[in-house]
Design an enzyme around this catalytic site. Structure first.
Site, mmCIF file in Angstrom:
data_model
loop_
_atom_site.group_PDB
_atom_site.id
_atom_site.type_symbol
_atom_site.label_atom_id
_atom_site.label_comp_id
_atom_site.label_asym_id
_atom_site.label_seq_id
_atom_site.Cartn_x
_atom_site.Cartn_y
_atom_site.Cartn_z
ATOM 1 C CD GLU A 280 -1.753 2.137 8.242
ATOM 2 O OE1 GLU A 280 -1.458 2.384 7.068
ATOM 3 O OE2 GLU A 280 -1.846 3.014 9.117
ATOM 4 N N GLY B 53 -8.138 20.384 19.747
ATOM 5 C CA GLY B 53 -7.797 21.775 19.451
ATOM 6 C C GLY B 53 -8.345 22.672 20.540
ATOM 7 N N GLY B 54 -8.370 23.949 20.263
ATOM 8 C CA GLY B 54 -8.814 24.914 21.267
ATOM 9 C C GLY B 54 -10.331 25.014 21.399
ATOM 10 C CD GLN C 85 -2.818 1.334 2.362
ATOM 11 O OE1 GLN C 85 -3.363 2.385 2.592
ATOM 12 N NE2 GLN C 85 -3.031 0.272 3.118
ATOM 13 C CG ASP D 156 0.545 0.916 4.655
ATOM 14 O OD1 ASP D 156 1.755 0.874 4.952
ATOM 15 O OD2 ASP D 156 -0.197 -0.070 4.724
HETATM 16 N N1 COA Z 1 11.670 -10.234 -9.252
HETATM 17 C C1 COA Z 1 12.327 -10.998 -8.368
HETATM 18 N N2 COA Z 1 12.272 -10.836 -7.034
HETATM 19 C C2 COA Z 1 11.491 -9.833 -6.591
HETATM 20 C C3 COA Z 1 10.767 -8.986 -7.447
HETATM 21 C C4 COA Z 1 10.890 -9.214 -8.838
HETATM 22 N N3 COA Z 1 10.249 -8.459 -9.731
HETATM 23 N N4 COA Z 1 10.091 -8.098 -6.701
HETATM 24 C C5 COA Z 1 10.369 -8.387 -5.429
HETATM 25 N N5 COA Z 1 11.213 -9.416 -5.334
HETATM 26 C C6 COA Z 1 11.784 -10.011 -4.144
HETATM 27 C C7 COA Z 1 12.678 -9.063 -3.388
HETATM 28 O O1 COA Z 1 13.918 -8.938 -4.017
HETATM 29 C C8 COA Z 1 12.753 -9.737 -2.027
HETATM 30 O O2 COA Z 1 13.689 -10.782 -2.073
HETATM 31 P P1 COA Z 1 14.938 -10.944 -1.036
HETATM 32 O O3 COA Z 1 14.392 -10.746 0.323
HETATM 33 O O4 COA Z 1 15.381 -12.339 -1.310
HETATM 34 O O5 COA Z 1 15.954 -9.937 -1.372
HETATM 35 C C9 COA Z 1 11.385 -10.419 -1.933
HETATM 36 O O6 COA Z 1 10.785 -10.309 -3.224
HETATM 37 C C10 COA Z 1 10.418 -9.895 -0.934
HETATM 38 O O7 COA Z 1 10.480 -8.503 -0.742
HETATM 39 P P2 COA Z 1 10.038 -7.896 0.658
HETATM 40 O O8 COA Z 1 9.966 -6.431 0.521
HETATM 41 O O9 COA Z 1 10.922 -8.417 1.725
HETATM 42 O O10 COA Z 1 8.543 -8.442 0.818
HETATM 43 P P3 COA Z 1 7.823 -9.098 2.089
HETATM 44 O O11 COA Z 1 6.498 -9.538 1.586
HETATM 45 O O12 COA Z 1 8.615 -10.121 2.788
HETATM 46 O O13 COA Z 1 7.636 -7.857 3.095
HETATM 47 C C11 COA Z 1 6.872 -5.660 3.714
HETATM 48 C C12 COA Z 1 6.624 -6.919 2.890
HETATM 49 C C13 COA Z 1 5.828 -4.644 3.353
HETATM 50 C C14 COA Z 1 6.775 -5.997 5.216
HETATM 51 C C15 COA Z 1 8.290 -5.116 3.423
HETATM 52 O O14 COA Z 1 8.403 -4.940 2.041
HETATM 53 C C16 COA Z 1 8.603 -3.791 4.116
HETATM 54 O O15 COA Z 1 8.880 -3.738 5.314
HETATM 55 N N6 COA Z 1 8.624 -2.709 3.346
HETATM 56 C C17 COA Z 1 8.990 -1.387 3.842
HETATM 57 C C18 COA Z 1 7.914 -0.770 4.665
HETATM 58 C C19 COA Z 1 6.597 -0.699 3.954
HETATM 59 O O16 COA Z 1 6.471 -0.132 2.907
HETATM 60 N N7 COA Z 1 5.588 -1.246 4.615
HETATM 61 C C20 COA Z 1 4.219 -1.001 4.236
HETATM 62 C C21 COA Z 1 3.705 -1.926 3.289
HETATM 63 S S1 COA Z 1 2.088 -1.410 2.900
#
Ligand code: COA
Length: 480
Positions: free
Chosen positions: A191, A299-300, A69, A220
């Site tokens: 979030e 607020g106030g 998001q 988010d």
């Molecule tokens: N091709 C190949 N690999 C891909 C890819 C693509 N097109 N797009 C994503 N990936 C891979 C990434 O390289 C990563 O691999 P790695 O960990 O081996 O390096 C993997 O997909 C997963 O990415 P990640 O961001 O760790 O996803 P997740 O589902 O485990 O975590 C979140 C999700 C949201 C918790 C995390 O992305 C996060 O903390 N983001 C920052 C904060 C944020 O925006 N949070 C709010 C989300 S609404």
């Protein structure tokens, strides 16, 4: 025409288009210098009618590596403003939200469609050698890269800032992370984690209940909005410096920014009790930290949520009522308490503070006799600030929101029509561009051909390499 000749012709055409795009950009950059004397370095005001001089971000191309998001909120807003947003997704899987909370079997979820409108989708395996090559070409041709992967994920793909900056020193690299540098910088964040870590949850809810998260996605979507401002600012600075920069928005920081009045109250506690909190009137002592204030206004001008006619059956038959000081007399007359206008216990705002609960109970005896819309109508005529508690159903059906483009119905090839929130930021000379979200990889060929100039045989060869197609047995992103 022989396929090879055809491909060469297509390549020349694409290259011509690309150099025309660059020429337009260059021209735009050179123009101000020519006319600088007359207009402070700006081009002459356009003589085109309002709304017909293109969109605010025309010519800006975004390499969109966002998911879930926070990041998608940001890039969708930039797309609404006219940027060409190219969303990169994993072949066969895509953004995980495509399959989350599905309401129509086989169709992209509303979670996805409402956060990815007006974008193009290309599938690329960013870990495949050929995929990396395509991404490098995209880096060279885009203005901004936006990502919200877990910390370190972009670097692990080989897309370090140093690598990107070497390929394209003009590129702005924008990231959402859960936390900024510090003890939690490596944590994954969603979030509600951000709402809790950013000070919102500890100050939301009622004093005698647990901390509460709020429905508005301030972690988010709120951080996505912050990031969009950072990107546009960096693009503006680039006009002077010629180089891109990193933009980082931590969700904790974004939430704290939105909850700044509670940090205000934290500091005010040193000077004594927070008199506008109803806890003060109830004689309950304050602790060391900003407490939860229920529906106090913050607020106030004191306010509270009051029941209206029909509250027994309708969970949203309530109104927010503000006892704004300048209209206190009108409020007293309205609720049948004209004597409060001169009674020293009620006549001034400080005198009222210890009696807020009693005052709002009395006002509620009046609001209970009216619907929330009647309260709105009567109070607004008297300049008394009130707000009906509107349900999502009421908002979805509200004609004025449709008329302004804040709620928009778009058509989708697999799910049919759906509602989305259009651009909440209205620009008088840049009409919002609200289109349906793309299917997974819908624009892969188009982007490879038109943006990157690959020929048809090259695209076929890339497909065969597995860099843009799903493996034989794709991982399923079915409902979470
Ligand atoms: N091709 C190949 N690999 C891909 C890819 C693509 N097109 N797009 C994503 N990936 C891979 C990434 O390289 C990563 O691999 P790695 O960990 O081996 O390096 C993997 O997909 C997963 O990415 P990640 O961001 O760790 O996803 P997740 O589902 O485990 O975590 C979140 C999700 C949201 C918790 C995390 O992305 C996060 O903390 N983001 C920052 C904060 C944020 O925006 N949070 C709010 C989300 S609404």
């Amino acid at each position: 025409m022989a396929p090879r000749k055809k491909a060469a012709k297509a390549k020349t055409k694409t290259a011509a288009k690309e150099s025309a795009r660059k020429a337009v950009k260059l021209k735009a950059a050179k123009k101000p210098a020519a006319k600088a004397a007359a207009s402070n370095g700006l081009p002459r005001p356009s003589s085109k009618p309002w709304g017909q001089a293109g969109r605010a971000l025309d010519g800006v191309r975004i390499l969109d590596f966002t998911h879930v998001q926070s990041g998608p909120t940001c890039t969708q807003l930039l797309a609404y403003m006219g940027a060409d947003v190219i969303k990169v997704e994993r072949p066969g899987v895509g953004d995980i939200t495509r399959g989350q909370l599905r309401d129509v079997k086989g169709a992209d979820s509303l979670y996805f469609t409402m956060l990815n409108g007006s974008k193009r989708s290309i599938t690329i395996d960013s870990k495949h050698p050929r995929g990396k090559e395509i991404l490098d070409r995209l880096v060279k041709t885009c203005d901004v890269l936006v990502e919200n992967f877990a910390p370190g994920a972009l670097d692990r793909m080989g897309l370090t800032f140093e690598h990107i900056h070497k390929l394209n020193p003009r590129m702005v690299v924008a990231s959402v992370k859960g936390f900024g540098p510090g003890p939690y910088e490596d944590c994954k964040v969603y979030e509600n984690v951000a709402q809790c870590a950013g000070g919102s949850a500890s100050t939301t809810g009622f004093r005698d209940g647990p901390p509460l998260v709020t429905a508005a996605q301030i972690g988010d979507s709120g951080t996505g909005l912050h990031l969009a401002l950072g990107i546009v600012s960096a693009l503006y600075q680039r006009l002077r410096t010629g180089r891109g920069q990193r933009v980082l928005c931590a969700m904790q920081d974004g939430v704290l920014n939105l909850a700044r009045v509670k940090l205000r109250d934290q500091q005010r506690l040193k000077a004594g009790p927070l008199t506008e909190y109803s806890q003060y009137g109830e004689g309950i002592p304050f602790g060391k930290a900003t407490p939860r204030a229920g529906n106090d206004s913050g607020g106030g001008q004191p306010g509270w949520i009051l029941k209206c006619k029909g509250w027994e059956d309708d969970p949203d038959a309530y109104v927010y009522f503000i006892t704004q000081a300048p209209v206190w007399g009108a409020i007293c007359d309205l609720i049948g308490k004209p004597e409060w206008k001169t009674d020293p216990n009620y006549a001034t705002p400080p005198a009222r503070l210890p009696r807020l609960r009693h005052i709002f109970d009395t006002i509620e005896r009046w609001t209970l006799t009216k619907t929330k819309f009647e309260v709105m109508e009567i109070c607004n005529k008297l300049d008394i600030p009130v707000g009906p508690i509107l349900s999502m159903k009421e908002l979805a059906e509200e004609p004025s929101l449709r008329a302004t483009g804040t709620v928009v119905e778009v058509n989708h090839p697999t799910r049919g029509p759906y509602l989305t929130v259009g651009n909440p930021i209205k620009l008088s000379d840049s009409p919002a561009d609200v289109r349906r979200s793309p299917l997974l990889g819908e624009h892969t060929d188009e982007i490879l051909r038109q943006v990157l100039g690959y020929s048809a045989p090259q695209i076929a060869e890339i497909k065969a390499s597995g860099a843009i197609t799903a493996p034989d047995k794709p991982a399923k992103a079915e409902a979470a």
